[in-house]
Write a protein that holds these residues in place. Structure first.
Motif, PDB file in Angstrom:
ATOM      1  N   SER A   1       2.168 -34.212  -6.468  1.00 44.70           N
ATOM      2  CA  SER A   1       1.776 -35.224  -5.631  1.00 44.70           C
ATOM      3  C   SER A   1       2.735 -36.123  -4.837  1.00 44.70           C
ATOM      4  CB  SER A   1       0.780 -36.044  -6.408  1.00 44.70           C
ATOM      5  OG  SER A   1       0.057 -36.959  -5.670  1.00 44.70           O
ATOM      6  N   PRO A   2       2.740 -36.679  -3.731  1.00 44.68           N
ATOM      7  CA  PRO A   2       1.479 -36.323  -2.714  1.00 44.68           C
ATOM      8  C   PRO A   2       1.851 -35.050  -1.884  1.00 44.68           C
ATOM      9  CG  PRO A   2       3.169 -37.707  -2.028  1.00 44.68           C
ATOM     10  CD  PRO A   2       3.708 -37.420  -3.435  1.00 44.68           C
TER      11      PRO A   2
ATOM     12  N   ASP B   1       0.914 -32.235  -2.329  1.00 48.27           N
ATOM     13  CA  ASP B   1      -0.197 -31.327  -2.407  1.00 48.27           C
ATOM     14  C   ASP B   1      -1.198 -31.498  -1.551  1.00 48.27           C
ATOM     15  OD1 ASP B   1      -0.904 -33.800  -3.817  1.00 48.27           O
ATOM     16  OD2 ASP B   1      -1.655 -32.543  -5.379  1.00 48.27           O
ATOM     17  N   LYS B   2      -1.399 -32.620  -0.836  1.00 50.59           N
ATOM     18  CA  LYS B   2      -2.274 -32.787   0.099  1.00 50.59           C
ATOM     19  C   LYS B   2      -1.820 -33.705   1.186  1.00 50.59           C
ATOM     20  CE  LYS B   2      -4.403 -36.663  -2.724  1.00 50.59           C
ATOM     21  NZ  LYS B   2      -3.579 -36.539  -3.921  1.00 50.59           N
ATOM     22  N   PRO B   3      -2.508 -33.665   2.422  1.00 45.61           N
ATOM     23  CA  PRO B   3      -2.060 -34.469   3.550  1.00 45.61           C
ATOM     24  C   PRO B   3      -2.273 -36.059   3.381  1.00 45.61           C
ATOM     25  CG  PRO B   3      -3.791 -33.195   4.305  1.00 45.61           C
ATOM     26  CD  PRO B   3      -3.640 -32.928   2.978  1.00 45.61           C
TER      27      PRO B   3
ATOM     28  N   GLY C   1      -3.447 -39.864   3.516  1.00 37.83           N
ATOM     29  CA  GLY C   1      -4.841 -40.289   3.770  1.00 37.83           C
ATOM     30  C   GLY C   1      -4.608 -41.553   4.692  1.00 37.83           C
TER      31      GLY C   1
ATOM     32  N   ASP D   1      -3.085 -44.377   2.819  1.00 37.74           N
ATOM     33  CA  ASP D   1      -2.212 -44.386   1.801  1.00 37.74           C
ATOM     34  C   ASP D   1      -0.812 -45.146   1.707  1.00 37.74           C
ATOM     35  OD1 ASP D   1      -2.225 -41.843  -0.472  1.00 37.74           O
ATOM     36  OD2 ASP D   1       0.023 -41.486   0.669  1.00 37.74           O
TER      37      ASP D   1
ATOM     38  N   GLY E   1       3.975 -32.593   3.433  1.00 39.09           N
ATOM     39  CA  GLY E   1       3.510 -31.398   2.824  1.00 39.09           C
ATOM     40  C   GLY E   1       4.259 -30.567   2.173  1.00 39.09           C
TER      41      GLY E   1
END
Length: 157
Positions: free
Chosen positions: A84-85, A87-89, A91, A94, A125
């Protein structure tokens, strides 16, 4: 704007992060992208340090210009786990959430490095590589920095 990219292969060596920082600074200076130097150097150093800390193999840094004046830095290493971070775009909130987390954990002695990504980067990413896909395994993590409003520059050839 002419596209460009540089790659730097790094051995599993504790000096690798310093060499990556020096190379990145030189590339950004040559392409008149000095406004990216501090955040790019900080995030790249963290990513290369993590590659050294969490693998036993080499790493590779790729620095390139992307559309709209953005800078992308990628780091490949031999560990396939995406932290992480990456593993996801990102926000919408964020960056402010990361600042709040950092302020709440001022006594932490580890685990804060990837907060740097959330604070400094505009996009990020990660991709895991299957065993020996394209002759490689491991993962590729990347981040992008975008020009701030009011910044005017062009990518030098």
């Amino acid at each position: 704007m002419l596209p460009w990219a540089y790659s730097l292969r790094l051995p599993h060596d504790p000096r690798a992060a310093g060499i990556a920082r020096t190379t990145l600074r030189a590339v950004l200076a040559r392409h008149d992208l000095g406004e990216f130097t501090d955040p790019a150097t900080l995030v790249t150093s963290e990513m290369v340090s993590n590659a050294y800390r969490h693998t036993t193999g080499p790493a590779e840094v790729r620095i390139r210009a992307v559309e709209e004046g953005r800078l992308r830095v990628s780091v490949w290493d031999t560990n396939p786990d995406i932290p992480s971070p990456f593993d996801k775009p990102p926000g919408f909130f964020d960056r402010s959430a990361a600042l709040t987390e950092a302020a709440a954990n001022t006594e932490a002695t580890y685990g804060r490095g990837l907060l740097i990504v959330r604070i400094c980067a505009d996009n990020w990413g990660g991709y895991a590589f299957a065993d020996e896909l394209f002759g490689r395994s491991g993962k590729l993590l990347w981040f992008e920095l975008a020009p701030r409003p009011g910044d005017v520059f062009e990518i030098a050839a």
